[in-house]
Enzyme design. Structure first.
Site, PDB file in Angstrom:
ATOM      1  N   GLU A 179      -1.713   1.650  -5.621  1.00 56.17           N
ATOM      2  CA  GLU A 179      -3.052   1.808  -6.186  1.00 56.17           C
ATOM      3  C   GLU A 179      -3.323   3.223  -6.725  1.00 56.17           C
ATOM      4  O   GLU A 179      -3.813   3.365  -7.849  1.00 56.17           O
ATOM      5  CB  GLU A 179      -4.103   1.398  -5.145  1.00 56.17           C
ATOM      6  CG  GLU A 179      -4.122  -0.111  -4.943  1.00 56.17           C
ATOM      7  CD  GLU A 179      -4.722  -0.546  -3.622  1.00 56.17           C
ATOM      8  OE1 GLU A 179      -5.335   0.289  -2.935  1.00 56.17           O
ATOM      9  OE2 GLU A 179      -4.573  -1.724  -3.275  1.00 56.17           O
ATOM     10  N   ASP A 201      -8.734   7.762  -2.703  1.00 52.68           N
ATOM     11  CA  ASP A 201      -9.216   6.379  -2.864  1.00 52.68           C
ATOM     12  C   ASP A 201      -9.847   5.886  -1.569  1.00 52.68           C
ATOM     13  O   ASP A 201      -9.146   5.588  -0.605  1.00 52.68           O
ATOM     14  CB  ASP A 201      -8.046   5.469  -3.274  1.00 52.68           C
ATOM     15  CG  ASP A 201      -8.460   3.997  -3.420  1.00 52.68           C
ATOM     16  OD1 ASP A 201      -9.589   3.635  -3.044  1.00 52.68           O
ATOM     17  OD2 ASP A 201      -7.630   3.204  -3.910  1.00 52.68           O
TER      18      ASP A 201
HETATM   19 MG    MG Z   1      -9.279  -0.547  -3.947  1.00 50.51          MG
END
Ligand code: MG
Ligand code: ADP
Length: 598
Positions: A179, A201
């Site tokens: 990600e 994140d």
């Molecule tokens: Mg996410």
């Protein structure tokens, strides 16, 4: 394969979609030119789809899930991907959700949903199938290929489980992309960013941080880290706790709405609750502090100093919180980047990577990732010899030679482990297999080459080869949901061995966090209203806080909990005083009809 195309004409290729399969929310997007990204929305224009599945008469996903949620509804199933049934995180998940799990299933998590036992892989497949259908409706043609993002911290089992879910949903995974790497892709390709970036994140269920170096479209991950069970959900739970005694699910739902409103408001109301920005920040602070600690560690790992960073990219819904932006800026001495919507940035990057792999993006784009944890082998005395150290760029193959230690030895047990510590007990067991058929030689004469290969998706294959005879054994390390059920169960059993200590460790950590939070609340209350107390009582409370603070160093969960209860008891009378005082003030400040209307 040759592609026949006229210059200037768009070649007809199969569409490849990019999917952000999130713990809390999922998104699907596509890029047909490798630059612009189209997000597939529902009829109401909503881009993010809650990762919730309901098993009723029909299977429903996201916003289609009935409002009244019962035992047949499952959320945050990503937390369970690739995990054994008595993994510490699974136990925590089950406690939190009160879900029924099949205890007979030998280590594999199976949840009772719609009258059937279902694995997290099947549930994820239902989400993926929904996303695939949404994309197909938007494109007006079938879709078969996808790039799917996974947390950087996902281990082999979780990656493999994600691929299996895709296969069940009829999707061919061209690549699993981390990600944070996808987020960097979004920035790197769209904004032509160069330099070293931190990707922070914070979503609903996971926290990931990576340090990435970007040059000319080459992405090198210098270091990754995170916590697979830290996110907005924890903040919601902390707020819910402060909201009183009413029905917990209702409080958690209200907490989330209040929290999201407080991104722009100073005070928010969700009947019958009210919350201020300051209260929210107090509840969230321990979690944000933990993310900063992890981020600092990862930065240190990468060998980069904070002022050498070219930027900090914020990803994930929880980074909308002003507190996060402020604390990140404070900790690293710069304002974080938020140019691309933090909710969409991962799907954005996935779509660009999908385009590149589908032949429609930049062909020169190379993606370098790293192994999040060291991979090694058991050697004599229960020690672990690291073959591929943490943070090695993948794909990679590394080999090491071993020999026999007994005369005439014809077999060798290969035990593959993952982790940073030195002994077998402290690492996670990934696989065991036996190389047999070694010619009986004098000890130390046989030459066994053990090869570790990690592919671009982060999946490990181990081969052992006896070099004089060419005898070979290999195993693709897939601790769960693999093709070989028996082997998978064996691996799960062995990985469970370490789970007990982890449960205790986690309970200690959680108890500490709670105590820390209670202490902060106590301190804040004390600072605000100590004048309500006699000097003697003030001294006593200060002493109680000091005692509680010492308990933060304890390592027995019950002792920490005990300390917290003692602290709460000590503060009870003071708390009641404060409530009375607040009520008095509120009544004094309001007109009579305000009081009557509540
Ligand atoms: Mg996410
Ligand atoms: P995941 O990657 O885990 O699927 P997301 O990136 O979609 O998660 O983030 C979901 C989280 O973001 C939830 O905890 C949600 O409450 C939180 N969130 C969304 N919007 C806001 C907001 N405006 N303020 C604070 N938190 C928010």
């Amino acid at each position: 394969m040759l592609q026949i195309s006229e210059p200037g004409q768009s070649k007809k290729t199969r569409p490849v979609i990019g999917i952000d399969l999130g713990t809390t929310n999922s998104l699907v997007a596509i890029s047909s030119d490798g630059k612009t990204v189209r997000y597939f929305t529902d009829e109401q224009g909503r881009v993010t789809i809650p990762s919730v599945v309901h098993y009723g008469e029909v299977v429903s996903v996201g916003y289609d899930v009935p409002k009244v949620r019962g035992i047949d509804t499952v959320r945050s199933v990503k937390r369970l991907m690739g995990r054994a049934a008595d993994d510490a995180d699974v136990l925590a998940y089950l406690t939190r959700t009160g879900m029924a799990v099949d205890t007979e299933s030998e280590g594999i998590v199976r949840l009772l949903l719609g009258g059937k036992w279902r694995t997290p892989v099947e549930v994820s497949a239902d989400i993926l199938r929904y996303l695939k259908t949404r994309a197909e409706a938007g494109l007006g043609e079938p879709v078969f290929d996808a790039v799917i993002t996974v947390p950087a911290y996902f281990n082999d089992a979780a990656r493999q489980a994600t691929k299996d879910a895709a296969r069940l949903a009829g999707l061919n995974v061209l690549r699993l992309v981390n990600e944070p790497t996808a987020a960097a892709l979004a920035y790197g390709l769209d904004k032509q960013a160069e330099g070293t970036f931190m990707i922070y994140d914070l979503g609903g269920g996971t926290f990931d941080v990576s340090i990435l170096k970007l040059t000319d479209g080459v992405f090198q991950v210098l270091a990754t880290g995170g916590d697979a069970v830290l996110g907005g959900d924890d903040i919601d739970a902390a707020i819910a706790e402060a909201l009183g005694e009413e029905d917990l699910p209702a409080r958690i739902q209200a907490a989330r709405v209040l929290k999201e409103k407080l991104t722009t408001a100073d005070v928010a109301e969700v009947y019958p609750f009210t919350l201020t920005r300051a209260q929210l920040e107090q509840a969230a602070m321990p979690y944000i502090r933990r993310t900063l600690l992890i981020a600092e560690e990862v930065l240190e790992d990468s060998g980069i100093s904070a002022d050498e960073l070219s930027g900090i990219v914020l990803v994930g819904g929880s980074t909308r919180m002003p507190l996060v932006r402020r604390k990140v800026a404070e900790a690293f001495g710069r304002e974080p980047l938020v140019d691309i919507d933090p909710d969409k940035v991962v799907a954005h990057g996935a779509a660009l990577q999908a385009a590149a792999l589908g032949g429609q993006g930049r062909a020169d784009m190379l993606l370098l990732d790293v192994t999040p944890l060291s991979l090694g082998l058991e050697t004599m005395g229960g020690l672990v010899e690291k073959i591929i150290p943490r943070n090695t760029p993948i794909p990679i193959t590394r080999a090491q030679e071993f020999t026999t230690f007994k005369d005439g030895q014809t077999g060798m047990d290969i035990h593959v482990l993952q982790g940073e510590r030195e002994t077998v007990e402290t690492c996670r067991s990934l696989a065991r297999f036996r190389l047999s058929g070694i010619p009986p030689l004098v000890a130390g004469q046989a030459r066994v080459m053990v090869m570790f290969s990690v592919d671009a998706d982060g999946i490990l294959t181990v081969r052992a080869l006896e070099q004089t005879t060419g005898t070979e054994q290999s195993v693709q390390v897939k601790p769960s949901y693999g093709l070989d059920e028996a082997e998978m169960i064996e691996m799960l059993k062995s990985s469970i061995t370490n789970a007990r200590a982890d449960v205790t460790e986690r309970m200690v950590r959680e108890a500490r966090l709670e105590l820390e939070r209670a202490l902060e609340a106590a301190q804040a209350a004390f600072n605000a209203d100590k004048t309500l107390l006699s000097l003697d009582d003030q001294q006593r409370l200060l002493a109680d806080m000091a005692t509680a603070k010492q308990a933060l160093t304890l390592s027995v969960p019950d002792e920490i909990k005990q300390a917290m209860e003692t602290l709460e008891d000590a503060f009870r009378t003071f708390a009641e005083l404060r409530v009375q005082e607040a009520l008095k003030k509120a009544v004094v400040g309001k007109k009579i009809q305000d009081v009557a209307n509540g």
